[in-house]
Design a protein around this motif. Structure first.
Motif, PDB file in Angstrom:
ATOM      1  N   VAL A 195       0.834  -1.198   0.000  1.00  0.00           N
ATOM      2  CA  VAL A 195       0.000   0.000   0.000  1.00  0.00           C
ATOM      3  C   VAL A 195       0.868   1.247   0.000  1.00  0.00           C
ATOM      4  O   VAL A 195       0.638   2.193  -0.757  1.00  0.00           O
ATOM      5  N   ASN A 196       1.895   1.268   0.859  1.00  0.00           N
ATOM      6  CA  ASN A 196       2.797   2.414   0.922  1.00  0.00           C
ATOM      7  C   ASN A 196       3.413   2.707  -0.442  1.00  0.00           C
ATOM      8  O   ASN A 196       3.480   3.858  -0.878  1.00  0.00           O
ATOM      9  N   ARG A 197       3.868   1.664  -1.109  1.00  0.00           N
ATOM     10  CA  ARG A 197       4.513   1.869  -2.412  1.00  0.00           C
ATOM     11  C   ARG A 197       3.500   2.308  -3.462  1.00  0.00           C
ATOM     12  O   ARG A 197       3.827   3.123  -4.339  1.00  0.00           O
ATOM     13  N   GLY A 198       2.278   1.795  -3.380  1.00  0.00           N
ATOM     14  CA  GLY A 198       1.238   2.254  -4.296  1.00  0.00           C
ATOM     15  C   GLY A 198       0.955   3.732  -4.104  1.00  0.00           C
ATOM     16  O   GLY A 198       0.809   4.494  -5.076  1.00  0.00           O
ATOM     17  N   VAL A 199       0.877   4.164  -2.849  1.00  0.00           N
ATOM     18  CA  VAL A 199       0.697   5.584  -2.551  1.00  0.00           C
ATOM     19  C   VAL A 199       1.868   6.387  -3.099  1.00  0.00           C
ATOM     20  O   VAL A 199       1.685   7.473  -3.682  1.00  0.00           O
ATOM     21  N   LEU A 249      -3.817  11.955  -7.296  1.00  0.00           N
ATOM     22  CA  LEU A 249      -3.899  12.433  -5.915  1.00  0.00           C
ATOM     23  C   LEU A 249      -5.119  11.843  -5.211  1.00  0.00           C
ATOM     24  O   LEU A 249      -5.043  11.421  -4.055  1.00  0.00           O
ATOM     25  N   THR A 250      -6.250  11.812  -5.921  1.00  0.00           N
ATOM     26  CA  THR A 250      -7.465  11.217  -5.353  1.00  0.00           C
ATOM     27  C   THR A 250      -7.244   9.754  -5.022  1.00  0.00           C
ATOM     28  O   THR A 250      -7.609   9.275  -3.932  1.00  0.00           O
ATOM     29  N   ALA A 251      -6.651   9.030  -5.955  1.00  0.00           N
ATOM     30  CA  ALA A 251      -6.417   7.598  -5.734  1.00  0.00           C
ATOM     31  C   ALA A 251      -5.471   7.360  -4.572  1.00  0.00           C
ATOM     32  O   ALA A 251      -5.662   6.428  -3.780  1.00  0.00           O
ATOM     33  N   ALA A 252      -4.447   8.210  -4.432  1.00  0.00           N
ATOM     34  CA  ALA A 252      -3.526   8.077  -3.307  1.00  0.00           C
ATOM     35  C   ALA A 252      -4.276   8.236  -1.990  1.00  0.00           C
ATOM     36  O   ALA A 252      -4.058   7.481  -1.037  1.00  0.00           O
ATOM     37  N   GLY A 253      -5.164   9.209  -1.927  1.00  0.00           N
ATOM     38  CA  GLY A 253      -5.956   9.398  -0.722  1.00  0.00           C
ATOM     39  C   GLY A 253      -6.889   8.242  -0.451  1.00  0.00           C
ATOM     40  O   GLY A 253      -7.072   7.826   0.698  1.00  0.00           O
ATOM     41  N   LEU A 254      -7.466   7.686  -1.517  1.00  0.00           N
ATOM     42  CA  LEU A 254      -8.413   6.578  -1.353  1.00  0.00           C
ATOM     43  C   LEU A 254      -7.725   5.287  -0.925  1.00  0.00           C
ATOM     44  O   LEU A 254      -8.365   4.401  -0.337  1.00  0.00           O
ATOM     45  N   LEU A 255      -6.427   5.172  -1.220  1.00  0.00           N
ATOM     46  CA  LEU A 255      -5.687   3.994  -0.760  1.00  0.00           C
ATOM     47  C   LEU A 255      -5.489   3.995   0.749  1.00  0.00           C
ATOM     48  O   LEU A 255      -5.177   2.970   1.345  1.00  0.00           O
ATOM     49  N   VAL A 256      -5.631   5.177   1.319  1.00  0.00           N
ATOM     50  CA  VAL A 256      -5.421   5.331   2.758  1.00  0.00           C
ATOM     51  C   VAL A 256      -6.775   5.283   3.455  1.00  0.00           C
ATOM     52  O   VAL A 256      -7.657   6.060   3.128  1.00  0.00           O
ATOM     53  N   LEU A 275      -6.831  14.310   1.416  1.00  0.00           N
ATOM     54  CA  LEU A 275      -6.089  14.242   0.157  1.00  0.00           C
ATOM     55  C   LEU A 275      -7.015  13.841  -0.988  1.00  0.00           C
ATOM     56  O   LEU A 275      -6.966  14.434  -2.072  1.00  0.00           O
ATOM     57  N   ALA A 276      -7.872  12.851  -0.743  1.00  0.00           N
ATOM     58  CA  ALA A 276      -8.832  12.434  -1.761  1.00  0.00           C
ATOM     59  C   ALA A 276      -9.814  13.559  -2.079  1.00  0.00           C
ATOM     60  O   ALA A 276     -10.168  13.787  -3.247  1.00  0.00           O
ATOM     61  N   LEU A 309       0.288   8.041   7.280  1.00  0.00           N
ATOM     62  CA  LEU A 309      -0.967   7.886   6.565  1.00  0.00           C
ATOM     63  C   LEU A 309      -1.588   6.508   6.773  1.00  0.00           C
ATOM     64  O   LEU A 309      -2.771   6.370   7.008  1.00  0.00           O
ATOM     65  N   THR A 310      -0.791   5.473   6.669  1.00  0.00           N
ATOM     66  CA  THR A 310      -1.370   4.127   6.596  1.00  0.00           C
ATOM     67  C   THR A 310      -1.200   3.303   7.848  1.00  0.00           C
ATOM     68  O   THR A 310      -1.616   2.141   7.877  1.00  0.00           O
ATOM     69  N   GLY A 311      -0.582   3.839   8.884  1.00  0.00           N
ATOM     70  CA  GLY A 311      -0.487   3.082  10.133  1.00  0.00           C
ATOM     71  C   GLY A 311       0.872   2.427  10.303  1.00  0.00           C
ATOM     72  O   GLY A 311       1.843   2.806   9.644  1.00  0.00           O
TER      73      GLY A 311
END
Length: 209
Positions: free
Chosen positions: A4-8, A66-73, A82-83, A204-206
């Motif tokens: 997830v981190n790398r996807g962001v 940017l939206t997708a990065a926020g939605l991954l979190v 961010l989303a 962001l992701t814990g």
């Protein structure tokens, strides 16, 4: 979690690259679409419609990433903000796209351009808020101050609205926010999103896995 981190990270770097490329097309071509100089703006869109569409495509890619990065979190205020910033930016681009059909209708074009400008201002405010919630450290806080100044800047021009020079100053003031998130993206892509917590916790992701 590392995936997830790398996807962001990929999405944030894609967003930064696409937005800078879009600005590199728009600014020297007179395609920043400033409502205070409506005649020149509509003339530029009419005469350079293909270039305008290229710039819009790059900008849409940037806001989508940017939206997708926020939605991954999930479960983090910074991710939701961010989303939301990305979605506001996409609404801004929708207005700018509509202007291509309104070059012969100045009154309607002006209304759409004004709405698009205030929508992107909302996107900037949300982006600043997302940065503040990401526990950014001193560099990020300085970026937040710069980004907040960019959000406030249009209000300093009164009813006339910001001219092209003031608008470009706003872009420059918001650049530190973009760079901060680009730096976060680099760290996330490398699997070491250590911003604000010494590497023990991803802001962001814990907890990092």
């Amino acid at each position: 979690m590392t995936t997830v981190n790398r996807g962001v990270g990929v999405l944030l770097l894609t967003s930064l690259t696409a937005m800078i490329a879009g600005a590199a097309v728009a600014v020297p071509s007179g395609l920043t679409l400033n409502p205070s100089d409506l005649g020149a703006t509509l003339g530029a869109v009419h005469d350079r419609v293909a270039l305008h569409l290229v710039e819009l495509a790059l900008d849409v890619l940037g806001w989508l990433a940017l939206t997708a990065a926020g939605l991954l979190v999930t479960g983090r205020p910074a991710g939701g903000l961010l989303a939301a910033a990305g979605l506001a930016g996409l609404l801004h681009d929708a207005g700018n796209l509509a202007v291509t059909q309104l070059t012969g209708e100045p009154a309607a074009a002006l209304a759409v351009l004004l709405l698009a400008k205030w929508t992107v201002n909302l996107a900037g405010l949300l982006w600043v808020a997302a940065t503040a919630f990401a526990r950014p450290g001193w560099g990020g806080l300085a970026a937040c101050v710069s980004g907040a100044a960019a959000v406030v800047l249009p209000w300093t021009s009164g009813l006339a609205g910001p001219g092209p020079a003031v608008e470009q100053l706003g872009y420059a003031l918001h650049l530190p926010i973009m760079i901060w998130w680009g730096g976060y993206g680099v760290k996330a892509l490398a699997g070491r999103s250590d911003v604000g917590d010494g590497g023990r916790h991803d802001v962001l992701t814990g907890p990092l896995g």
